[in-house]
Design an enzyme around this catalytic site. Structure first.
Site, short mmCIF file in Angstrom:
data_model
loop_
_atom_site.label_atom_id
_atom_site.label_comp_id
_atom_site.label_asym_id
_atom_site.label_seq_id
_atom_site.Cartn_x
_atom_site.Cartn_y
_atom_site.Cartn_z
N ASP A 45 40.99 40.77 35.92
CA ASP A 45 40.54 39.40 36.45
C ASP A 45 39.56 39.23 36.93
OD1 ASP A 45 43.38 39.04 35.62
OD2 ASP A 45 44.06 38.00 37.28
N ASP A 46 38.86 38.35 36.82
CA ASP A 46 37.83 37.50 37.52
C ASP A 46 36.28 37.91 36.83
OD1 ASP A 46 39.88 36.66 39.30
OD2 ASP A 46 39.06 37.94 40.93
N HIS A 97 41.35 32.96 32.41
CA HIS A 97 41.64 33.16 33.78
C HIS A 97 41.29 31.75 34.28
CE1 HIS A 97 43.24 34.57 37.55
NE2 HIS A 97 41.92 35.34 37.92
N HIS A 101 38.47 29.02 38.91
CA HIS A 101 39.35 29.98 39.80
C HIS A 101 39.74 29.09 41.09
CE1 HIS A 101 40.93 33.45 41.72
NE2 HIS A 101 40.75 34.12 40.37
N HIS A 188 41.46 44.34 39.10
CA HIS A 188 40.35 43.01 38.95
C HIS A 188 39.11 43.99 38.84
CE1 HIS A 188 43.46 40.83 41.30
NE2 HIS A 188 42.86 39.74 41.03
ZN LIG Z 1 41.51 35.82 39.95
#
Ligand SMILES: [Zn+2]
Length: 241
Positions: A45-46, A97, A101, A188
């Protein structure tokens, strides 16, 4: 007569010994543990970014395993898009995602739809692929989100890898003691998350040794014959759940 019998016996023995020697060879090749049913997906993620995403990709490439990247729309630009296209060339996939955020349970229906739509468009613009999976930021979700978003919601099996004080060894230990067939591992690739890069270097070879085969989250659903229905309200950490 005796001669014929001896010849027949030795032929049978030869056949048996061929089988006896062929079998271990065959097992060696398939490595006993590698039952094709033990599948697992790495997800990140991210990203995308130009600092830590390439480090993760280097490791995936080195061990020849794919990953699923759940990217934040606002992180996508001409430069970071190259990480996404490299990921796809390595057999990885890019999924959604959100755009900013944000804690999406606090958004209106229109804002929620916009977070998804704009991120999907950016991913499609740069990679030519269209996301069908969504990981809610902070795994924060509510019924309005499930009603509004058609993507399948993904959670995952994590190891608190967003906490800087959790060492690479602790991340590895947490995952290696819990993961099982069908799991989606949640990690992540945000900038500076080097402990996860280090943990991956230990995790991938050990899971391979234990007989796991790495696939993308999409491939995991497909391989297990699971077709999630839209708006089910489910959040998958294991595709068999
Ligand atoms: Zn995230």
């Amino acid at each position: 007569m005796t001669k014929i019998l001896i010849m027949a016996l030795s032929l049978i023995m030869a056949a048996c010994s061929t089988r006896a020697t062929a079998k271990p060879d065959n097992n060696d090749e398939t490595n006993v543990d590698k039952t094709p049913s033990r599948l697992i997906a790495l997800s990140f993620d991210d990203g995308p970014n130009d600092i830590t995403t390439p480090k993760v990709l280097d490791i995936l490439e080195e061990f020849n395993v794919p990953g699923s990247f759940f990217v934040i729309g606002q992180n996508i630009n001409e430069s970071t898009a190259k990480q996404m296209t490299r990921a796809i060339s390595l057999g990885c996939e890019i999924q959604n995602h959100s755009l900013t955020h944000v804690q999406m349970s606090k958004l209106t229906k229109e804002q929620t739809a916009e977070e998804i739509r704009r991120t999907d468009e950016l991913i499609e613009q740069y990679t030519g692929t269209r996301p069908w999976l969504f990981r809610p930021p902070y795994i924060d979700h509510n019924s309005l989100m499930h009603e509004t978003i058609s993507h399948t919601f993904i959670c995952g099996v994590g190891c608190e890898d967003w906490v800087p004080s959790v060492s690479a060894q602790a991340r590895y230990d947490a995952l290696i003691s819990t993961v099982k067939d069908g799991d989606i591992i949640l990690l992540h690739d945000f900038i500076g998350n080097d402990n996860t890069v280090e943990a991956l270097r230990m995790l991938i070879p050990e899971l391979k040794r234990q007989g796991f085969t790495f696939v993308t989250v999409s491939e995991l659903f497909k391989a297990k014959g699971v077709t999630p229905s839209a708006h089910s309200g489910k959040l998958y950490s294991n595709v068999l759940q």
